[in-house]
Structure formats: structure tokens, C-alpha cells
Write an enzyme that holds these catalytic residues in place. Sequence first.
Site, PDB file in Angstrom:
ATOM      1  N   PRO A 170      29.918 -26.912  84.645  1.00 48.66           N
ATOM      2  CA  PRO A 170      29.177 -25.654  84.804  1.00 48.66           C
ATOM      3  C   PRO A 170      29.264 -25.168  86.250  1.00 48.66           C
ATOM      4  O   PRO A 170      29.089 -25.936  87.191  1.00 48.66           O
ATOM      5  CB  PRO A 170      27.739 -26.052  84.441  1.00 48.66           C
ATOM      6  CG  PRO A 170      27.861 -27.297  83.630  1.00 48.66           C
ATOM      7  CD  PRO A 170      29.067 -28.001  84.151  1.00 48.66           C
ATOM      8  N   GLU A 171      29.561 -23.891  86.416  1.00 50.61           N
ATOM      9  CA  GLU A 171      29.620 -23.294  87.738  1.00 50.61           C
ATOM     10  C   GLU A 171      28.388 -22.411  87.921  1.00 50.61           C
ATOM     11  O   GLU A 171      27.501 -22.385  87.064  1.00 50.61           O
ATOM     12  CB  GLU A 171      30.933 -22.531  87.894  1.00 50.61           C
ATOM     13  CG  GLU A 171      32.147 -23.431  87.658  1.00 50.61           C
ATOM     14  CD  GLU A 171      33.487 -22.723  87.807  1.00 50.61           C
ATOM     15  OE1 GLU A 171      33.591 -21.802  88.653  1.00 50.61           O
ATOM     16  OE2 GLU A 171      34.439 -23.095  87.091  1.00 50.61           O
ATOM     17  N   LYS A 192      25.074 -24.799  92.582  1.00 46.00           N
ATOM     18  CA  LYS A 192      25.092 -25.378  91.240  1.00 46.00           C
ATOM     19  C   LYS A 192      23.902 -26.301  90.984  1.00 46.00           C
ATOM     20  O   LYS A 192      23.855 -26.991  89.964  1.00 46.00           O
ATOM     21  CB  LYS A 192      26.398 -26.154  91.031  1.00 46.00           C
ATOM     22  CG  LYS A 192      27.662 -25.326  91.200  1.00 46.00           C
ATOM     23  CD  LYS A 192      28.901 -26.206  91.021  1.00 46.00           C
ATOM     24  CE  LYS A 192      30.175 -25.464  91.361  1.00 46.00           C
ATOM     25  NZ  LYS A 192      31.373 -26.318  91.182  1.00 46.00           N
ATOM     26  N   HIS A 244      23.157 -39.731  73.913  1.00 38.34           N
ATOM     27  CA  HIS A 244      23.419 -39.692  75.357  1.00 38.34           C
ATOM     28  C   HIS A 244      22.311 -39.005  76.150  1.00 38.34           C
ATOM     29  O   HIS A 244      22.574 -38.321  77.152  1.00 38.34           O
ATOM     30  CB  HIS A 244      24.765 -39.016  75.647  1.00 38.34           C
ATOM     31  CG  HIS A 244      25.908 -39.565  74.870  1.00 38.34           C
ATOM     32  ND1 HIS A 244      26.423 -40.830  75.091  1.00 38.34           N
ATOM     33  CD2 HIS A 244      26.628 -39.022  73.847  1.00 38.34           C
ATOM     34  CE1 HIS A 244      27.430 -41.037  74.242  1.00 38.34           C
ATOM     35  NE2 HIS A 244      27.568 -39.965  73.484  1.00 38.34           N
ATOM     36  N   ARG A 253      28.919 -37.901  80.014  1.00 34.17           N
ATOM     37  CA  ARG A 253      29.739 -38.579  81.016  1.00 34.17           C
ATOM     38  C   ARG A 253      28.930 -39.226  82.144  1.00 34.17           C
ATOM     39  O   ARG A 253      29.489 -39.855  83.026  1.00 34.17           O
ATOM     40  CB  ARG A 253      30.755 -37.584  81.587  1.00 34.17           C
ATOM     41  CG  ARG A 253      31.625 -36.971  80.494  1.00 34.17           C
ATOM     42  CD  ARG A 253      32.623 -35.985  81.021  1.00 34.17           C
ATOM     43  NE  ARG A 253      33.739 -36.648  81.692  1.00 34.17           N
ATOM     44  CZ  ARG A 253      34.846 -36.023  82.083  1.00 34.17           C
ATOM     45  NH1 ARG A 253      34.980 -34.727  81.874  1.00 34.17           N
ATOM     46  NH2 ARG A 253      35.817 -36.679  82.687  1.00 34.17           N
ATOM     47  N   ARG A 285      43.767 -30.249  90.638  1.00 35.17           N
ATOM     48  CA  ARG A 285      43.060 -29.376  89.696  1.00 35.17           C
ATOM     49  C   ARG A 285      44.053 -28.463  88.996  1.00 35.17           C
ATOM     50  O   ARG A 285      44.971 -27.915  89.621  1.00 35.17           O
ATOM     51  CB  ARG A 285      42.017 -28.515  90.421  1.00 35.17           C
ATOM     52  CG  ARG A 285      40.978 -29.301  91.211  1.00 35.17           C
ATOM     53  CD  ARG A 285      40.130 -30.197  90.320  1.00 35.17           C
ATOM     54  NE  ARG A 285      39.390 -29.454  89.324  1.00 35.17           N
ATOM     55  CZ  ARG A 285      38.186 -28.909  89.542  1.00 35.17           C
ATOM     56  NH1 ARG A 285      37.597 -29.010  90.732  1.00 35.17           N
ATOM     57  NH2 ARG A 285      37.559 -28.285  88.575  1.00 35.17           N
TER      58      ARG A 285
END
Length: 283
Positions: free
Chosen positions: A2-3, A62, A97, A116, A268
Site C-alpha cells: 500500500p502506498e 505510509k 493470519h 507476510r 524493483r
Amino acid sequence: MPELPEVEAVRQGLDRLVTGRTIEQIQVLWPRIVDARTPEEVSGFEASLAGSTIQKVSRRGKYLLFYLDDGILVSHLRMEGKFHFFPQANSADLPAHVHLKCYFTDQSLLVYQDVRKFGRFERLELGQEAEFFANKKLGPEPTADCFLLSDFIESLAKSQQMIKPALLSQRLVAGLGNIYVDECLYQAGIHPATRAKDLRNNQIIQLHQAIIETIQSAVEAGGSSVRSYRNALGEAGHYQDQLKVYQRQGQACLRCGHEIQKIKLAQRGTHFCPHCQRLGEVN
């Protein structure tokens, strides 16, 4: 990951859902999410939040900031972090999770899910946030009021990096990640491998404006749902419908018709038009 636009959409949803609610109990289910190494550190973190009321949910870059009446809970979603709110904790069907649970006194529940396990939480005292972000060397917000062109020009002139990793570093301007850096560089007509210090003033002016305009448009669209992103209300963003280069490799450039390419740059995936964004060319 997410940005800024996606985190802002999450912030807006959380602000509607949890502002004014009082924390009855915090349960940390994975100690490293709060950088704890012992059961005592986990218990101390949990106890420091019990009884606090959420005054507002804010954002810096962020990072999400839950302002409490006696402190600040800072959250960084990293790659896959998500919040889920349940009006009734006893009937909540929790996803897998989940690593942190926040029970409120009105019997509602907020949980943090992270497949993650990259996300992190930290508690600050009120007034510590400026020092916290200064230590992280976080750049200004990408708005006309905060993101000053003169400072941007000065910072770029000192940078030895290529422009894409320089923008990803968060030091020049906060909140940009892989999607929006690619989009901003395309809008400004700048090749992502161009050295930051080699940019001419007219290129920097175009890039500065592209960053402000692109992020504002993405915020208004609720961000980009290109993978698993949803905001705190479970809604997808819509800016992915406006993306010009990101994940469009092999397709025709919307400006010139040449094929959009994808390369690896600073580890990237990087999308650009080789005709509109020529390396070493001054626009």
C-alpha cells in the site's frame, strides 16, 4: 505494498469506524509485530494501551497514527497489512493470519491481519511523532503546501541515485512506492534510470507537479487495487483504471503508441515508455 493513496483510504475508513471508541484490551498474537522479544515486553505494550480512547486516526506518509488521549499508536502496513472491524466481537468470523486484536468497551473489535508479517506497531508519547519521523528521515507530504519545489531541486542536486530509487527512499517526498513512482515519471517524461542530479530544472518542475497531481488523483479514487488491497471498509480502490504504465508492459503507450517496457531497476519491477521517457533526453 500500500502506498500513500491506499493508506489514506484505510485512514479515512478507520477514522469513521473507531474514533471515539475506548480500548478495553489489546492482544498481541505475534510478538515481533510490536518489536517485543519477551512475554514481559508484550504485556507492557498491551497494558500501555488498555483504557485509552481513540481521538482520531491520522497519517504521515505510509504510516497510520491512532491518536489516543494518552499517547499515539503508530502502524505501518508494509506489504500486506489489513485492518478488519467487527461491530460485535463475540460473533466475529476472523480471517487467518491475525496478529493483533483490539477489543473495545462497546464490544466491537478491530483486528490486524498480515499474511507476510511485515507490518509493525509502536506506541509513542504525545508530541514524539515529529522526532519519530525525523529520525526516519521521512520527506514532506506530496502536497502543494508541504512539498516545496525549491527544496526538491536542492535535494535532487545532492543525490547520487537514479531518480526511481531516490523517490522510493521516502527522503525526497513521503508516500510514493513502485506504482506511483512509475506513473509520475511517465507523466513527467523522465526515464527511471536518469541520475537525480542530472535532471534539468524544467524536468524537475514537471516531476514535482506530476507527483502532486498523481497522488491527489489516486487519493480521490481511493487508491489502486492491483493485488489484494482493500480499505478498512472492505472496498477496492479505482485508480488502477487510470494507470498509464504500471503493469501495462507489452501494451501500447497511450501517448505515442510504442510498446511499454518492464525492466528491473534497483531490484524493483519498473514500467516505462522507451519513446516518451528516453534516457539522457531533456524535455
